[in-house]
Design a protein around this motif. Structure first.
Motif, mmCIF file in Angstrom:
data_model
loop_
_atom_site.group_PDB
_atom_site.id
_atom_site.type_symbol
_atom_site.label_atom_id
_atom_site.label_comp_id
_atom_site.label_asym_id
_atom_site.label_seq_id
_atom_site.Cartn_x
_atom_site.Cartn_y
_atom_site.Cartn_z
ATOM 1 N N SER A 182 7.494 5.724 -0.124
ATOM 2 C CA SER A 182 6.711 6.731 0.577
ATOM 3 C C SER A 182 5.355 6.115 0.857
ATOM 4 C CB SER A 182 6.574 7.963 -0.302
ATOM 5 O OG SER A 182 5.505 8.745 0.139
ATOM 6 N N ILE B 187 1.244 0.117 8.783
ATOM 7 C CA ILE B 187 1.613 -0.009 7.376
ATOM 8 C C ILE B 187 3.127 0.050 7.237
ATOM 9 C CG2 ILE B 187 1.394 1.051 5.109
ATOM 10 C CD1 ILE B 187 -1.315 1.980 5.828
ATOM 11 N N ASP C 206 0.821 -1.204 0.000
ATOM 12 C CA ASP C 206 0.000 0.000 0.000
ATOM 13 C C ASP C 206 0.862 1.264 0.000
ATOM 14 O OD1 ASP C 206 -2.282 1.406 -0.122
ATOM 15 O OD2 ASP C 206 -2.759 1.291 2.021
ATOM 16 N N ARG D 274 2.517 4.731 -1.412
ATOM 17 C CA ARG D 274 2.138 5.829 -2.296
ATOM 18 C C ARG D 274 3.086 5.877 -3.486
ATOM 19 N NH1 ARG D 274 1.244 10.336 2.349
ATOM 20 N NH2 ARG D 274 -0.937 9.941 2.766
ATOM 21 N N LYS E 78 9.678 9.630 9.625
ATOM 22 C CA LYS E 78 8.251 9.507 9.919
ATOM 23 C C LYS E 78 7.709 10.872 10.287
ATOM 24 C CE LYS E 78 8.851 4.971 12.009
ATOM 25 N NZ LYS E 78 8.776 4.254 13.280
ATOM 26 N N THR E 79 6.681 11.289 9.618
ATOM 27 C CA THR E 79 6.036 12.530 10.018
ATOM 28 C C THR E 79 4.542 12.299 10.057
ATOM 29 O OG1 THR E 79 5.602 13.414 7.837
ATOM 30 C CG2 THR E 79 7.797 13.773 8.695
ATOM 31 N N GLY E 80 3.826 13.310 10.449
ATOM 32 C CA GLY E 80 2.381 13.184 10.519
ATOM 33 C C GLY E 80 1.724 13.082 9.151
ATOM 34 N N ARG E 81 2.428 13.473 8.119
ATOM 35 C CA ARG E 81 1.817 13.495 6.791
ATOM 36 C C ARG E 81 2.214 12.317 5.917
ATOM 37 N NH1 ARG E 81 1.670 19.557 4.467
ATOM 38 N NH2 ARG E 81 -0.211 20.142 5.572
ATOM 39 N N PHE E 82 3.359 11.800 6.161
ATOM 40 C CA PHE E 82 3.812 10.676 5.335
ATOM 41 C C PHE E 82 4.884 9.926 6.114
ATOM 42 C CE2 PHE E 82 6.942 13.896 4.718
ATOM 43 C CZ PHE E 82 8.132 13.224 4.556
ATOM 44 N N MET E 83 5.156 8.729 5.657
ATOM 45 C CA MET E 83 6.321 8.030 6.188
ATOM 46 C C MET E 83 7.172 7.644 5.013
ATOM 47 S SD MET E 83 5.174 5.827 9.397
ATOM 48 C CE MET E 83 4.382 6.598 10.788
ATOM 49 N N PHE E 84 8.436 7.683 5.212
ATOM 50 C CA PHE E 84 9.342 7.483 4.100
ATOM 51 C C PHE E 84 10.497 6.635 4.602
ATOM 52 C CE2 PHE E 84 13.101 8.884 1.711
ATOM 53 C CZ PHE E 84 12.650 8.804 0.406
ATOM 54 N N PRO F 291 1.601 5.930 3.517
ATOM 55 C CA PRO F 291 0.746 6.749 4.381
ATOM 56 C C PRO F 291 1.257 6.732 5.817
ATOM 57 C CG PRO F 291 -0.558 5.211 3.080
ATOM 58 C CD PRO F 291 0.863 4.825 2.900
ATOM 59 N N PRO F 292 0.933 7.759 6.575
ATOM 60 C CA PRO F 292 1.467 7.859 7.937
ATOM 61 C C PRO F 292 0.784 6.896 8.906
ATOM 62 C CG PRO F 292 0.023 9.702 7.487
ATOM 63 C CD PRO F 292 0.097 8.913 6.225
ATOM 64 N N SER F 293 1.238 5.707 8.980
ATOM 65 C CA SER F 293 0.673 4.752 9.928
ATOM 66 C C SER F 293 1.734 3.745 10.308
ATOM 67 C CB SER F 293 -0.523 4.048 9.293
ATOM 68 O OG SER F 293 -0.701 2.790 9.879
ATOM 69 N N GLU F 294 1.854 3.519 11.613
ATOM 70 C CA GLU F 294 2.899 2.609 12.087
ATOM 71 C C GLU F 294 2.702 1.190 11.557
ATOM 72 O OE1 GLU F 294 5.699 2.787 13.882
ATOM 73 O OE2 GLU F 294 5.657 4.946 14.228
#
Lengths: 406, 340
Positions: free
Chosen positions: B288, B295, B203, B205, B268-274, B290-293
């Motif tokens: 890149s 995922i 999943d 981006r 890791k930020t509130g908007r995305f994780m990379f 979505p911001p979720s631990e």
């Protein structure tokens, strides 16, 4: 006439109207030099003071000479002409590439730069050729609320004159404002060979201190730094200048020390992300290399965040199902491939707390003010213990909130 | 067996006028030079060969040809078959500042003629270099003019030649080289199919596969909203960011630049994780998500599990269908061709 000039900026327009008459009157009776002087005095008030939409959200305590205690710390940049004052302020506060500073024109009037970041402060860039202790100048207005005087000396030029003027300035300050820190930047050292650089630096310190002790000031608060805009040394020097103005520094250092001890961190820095000035570090010896590494690391994070942190339209498909939306404070970790190599850990601190209110310009998301904790992990601290480190950093963050209540 | 062998070695000629910046760009892309360090480079004498291992089964055999007239004369006469035989790609560098542009183009046509004689299937890339020296508002127009003129002199390669405006001072250099490398990768389509599948599973981006020493992008997969990311030059920018970071790492830690690779990098930020992690021997994967631990952690495990399949791709070399290409297009346009 000085008293009329000391009016607050809100009345500036009316003031300048009133100025018409005395100005004309003066030109009839005063010599030309007097007129120039008058212009500088006016400039002091007319100089661009950036509009401050947001009042300082908190202050780091009483400033050395502040009456009210809530003014912005003011840093004064002074020195001989062409010593590099404007270049320093452009590189540090406007992120101008150092190579572009060649084209900066001579400063003819006082330039005021305002810095909005973790700590609000103002930098005044002074033209090099004016003598501020001339009785016509309102020294009180200039020196009253400053936190530090930065005196820039061009190490590649003849510096005897500069030292003379510095000496005069220090003596003057010592009489009236003994609490002001005098920071001497021995500037443009990048062009000198290593040996020669050390010699020059030592010579300047020797001369200044000899002069001062001859005048009877044995322990004047004067510090010396070697700086260059072509590497990180100017940021490091500014960091140290700023740190002296933070009364909570010992507390911060103690906190960082205990964090380092409990997590086996080799070196921890508390950075102001925007200006890349560090406001505190633990008390182990600092190395400019570590600072540069951390500063470059911040660049990586900021750049990547810019690319992927763009404003997505609300209600992105599938977005709602993630109940937990991640941590608001960004965190990052780099582990190196080779075993035994250090790795880096970054955690943004109090980002949400110090986010600018909506009224302020939100065009540039980087404008939000926040600190980041960057740690260089020690060799025996394995990445598996990240959860522990996260917890400890969380505790540190809590402590920091108590140190800096809003 | 022999064809497999040759498939691995791809000969790339780097030519252009003396002082155009051929060696500089090679040093930056392949040898971890910083842009400001290239002034130390001297003139290239005759041909400098370098072999660059890329994506496991792809070996670039880069011929950096000195551009002084004497050498060029030599290439075109005595060494004609030696130099121009079995070339996969010719990269010709024009200096935008050159005062004798017409003469440069005559030189270029001579080389093109030799190339069409000895290896007619080669692909030609034209880099119009040192664009940073031109005023920003004039750049596009000047580039278009020059490109038209050069295309006119391209003879047999008229329709297939590709143009890039480059400068070593920004990411345009990475953009051009990404396109060149993409052309050379023999199994790009199968890599893309696999990457697309991986992206669906975790999943993500966006997934970016890039080579670890050069930081050049091999290919990328973008899903859903991320297609609207306003930063269309983000791949080059990431290449450039990673390269800079690598240099800073090696400078301050004393590890040689070649080995200053990170095993993993997370943001890791509130908007995305990379995160960036190693995929195969020579490639890293940037994702890149979505911001979720949840995922994030699942994605890491899944990428770990997918590694052997990508490693397989590295070794199995399937010759690439010659017709496939449309090299100017962005790689994502080719996902459909994967089934062929």
């Amino acid at each position: 006439m000085n008293s009329s000039l000391l009016t607050i900026p809100a009345r500036r327009r009316r003031l300048s109207d009133e100025m018409e008459d005395p100005d004309e009157g003066l030109s009839r009776f005063q010599p030309a030099a007097r007129l120039t002087m008058l212009r500088y005095l006016q400039d002091l008030h007319e100089a661009e003071t950036p509009l401050d939409a947001v009042p300082p959200q908190y202050h780091t305590g009483r400033l050395p000479n502040s009456k009210s205690g809530d003014g912005k710390p003011r840093l004064l940049l002074m020195g001989q002409r062409r010593s590099g004052k404007s270049s320093i302020s452009s590189v540090v506060f406007h992120k101008l590439p150092p190579s572009e500073t060649l084209y900066i024109e001579a400063t003819t009037r006082v330039k005021k730069e305002s810095m909005h970041s973790f700590m609000d402060f103002q930098v005044w860039d002074f033209p090099g050729h004016v003598d501020y202790f001339d009785p016509a100048f309102d020294t009180e207005n200039i020196f009253e609320e400053i936190g530090a005087l930065i005196w820039v000396i061009d190490a590649q030029d003849e510096y005897i004159d500069a030292i003379m003027r510095l000496h005069k300035t220090i003596l003057n300050l010592q009489q009236h404002y003994p609490a002001i820190n005098v920071e001497v930047f021995v500037h443009k050292v990048d062009g000198l060979s290593d040996d020669f650089r050390q010699d020059t630096f030592r010579d300047i310190i020797q001369r200044v201190q000899d002069d001062l002790s001859d005048a009877g000031f044995e322990n004047a608060p004067v510090s010396f730094y070697q700086t260059s805009i072509y590497d990180h040394s100017i940021f490091e020097a500014f960091s140290k200048v700023i740190q002296k103005l933070i009364p909570q520094l010992p507390t911060l250092e103690a906190l960082l020390n205990s964090l380092c001890l409990s997590c086996r961190i080799e070196k921890a820095y508390l950075f102001d992300v925007l200006s890349k000035i560090y406001i505190a570090t633990d008390t182990s010896p600092t190395d400019i290399g570590n600072y540069e590494l951390c500063s470059d690391y911040i660049d990586v994070i900021v750049d990547v965040s810019e690319i992927y942190g763009w404003d997505r339209p609300e209600g992105e498909a599938g977005e709602e199902e993630y109940g937990e939306s991640g941590n608001q404070d960004a965190e990052s970790l780099i582990t190196m491939e080779k075993k035994g190599n250090n790795y880096l850990y970054l955690r943004e601190i109090n980002k949400s707390v110090f986010q600018r209110p909506e009224s302020a310009s939100m065009a540039d998301p980087k404008q939000s003010r926040y600190l980041a904790l960057i740690c260089l992990m020690g060799e025996d601290s394995s990445a598996e213990k990240k959860a522990l480190i996260d917890y400890n950093v969380g505790v540190f963050q809590e402590a920091l909130k108590q140190v800096f209540p809003r | 067996m022999n064809s497999v062998k040759r498939q691995k070695q791809r000969k790339v000629l780097l030519m252009g006028k003396s002082g155009a910046g051929k060696t500089s760009m090679r040093s930056i892309v392949f040898s971890n030079y910083v842009a400001k360090d290239v002034r130390r480079l001297g003139a290239t004498i005759d041909v400098e060969h370098s072999n660059i291992k890329f994506m496991g089964n792809l070996m670039l055999n880069l011929w950096d040809c000195g551009g002084q007239d004497g050498f060029v004369e030599n290439y075109l006469t005595h060494q004609r078959t030696h130099v121009f035989g079995s070339v996969a790609v010719l990269i010709f560098v024009f200096d935008i500042e050159s005062r004798e542009f017409a003469a440069d183009v005559i030189n270029y046509s001579n080389i093109i003629r030799a190339l069409s004689e000895c290896s007619p299937n080669a692909k030609v890339f034209i880099l119009i270099h040192k664009m940073d020296l031109v005023q920003t508002r004039l750049r596009d127009q000047l580039f278009a003019e020059r490109a038209d003129y050069i295309r006119g002199a391209s003879e047999g390669f008229k329709d297939s030649v590709d143009f890039f405006a480059t400068s070593i001072w920004d990411q345009s250099l990475y953009r051009a080289w990404t396109m060149i490398i993409y052309h050379l990768i023999p199994n790009a389509a199968s890599i893309e199919t696999l990457l697309q599948q991986l992206a669906e599973v975790i999943d993500a981006r966006e997934l970016i596969l890039y080579e670890r020493t050069t930081c050049l992008m091999v290919t990328h997969v973008t899903r859903g909203m991320e297609n609207e990311n306003p930063y269309t030059d983000r791949f080059e920018r990431i290449s450039s960011i990673l390269k800079t970071h690598k240099q800073s790492m090696s400078k301050h830690t004393g590890i040689p630049a070649g080995t200053a690779n990170f095993a993993e990098m997370q943001i890791k930020t509130g908007r995305f994780m990379f995160f960036i992690t190693r995929l195969t021997e020579n490639t890293n994967l940037a994702a890149s998500i979505p911001p979720s631990e949840q995922i994030f952690n699942a994605a890491r495990i899944n990428i770990l599990l997918a590694r052997p399949r990508f490693a397989e791709l590295d070794i199995a070399s399937r010759p690439r269908a010659p017709a496939e290409g449309g090299q100017g297009q962005p790689p994502s346009a080719q996902i459909g061709a994967a089934e062929a």
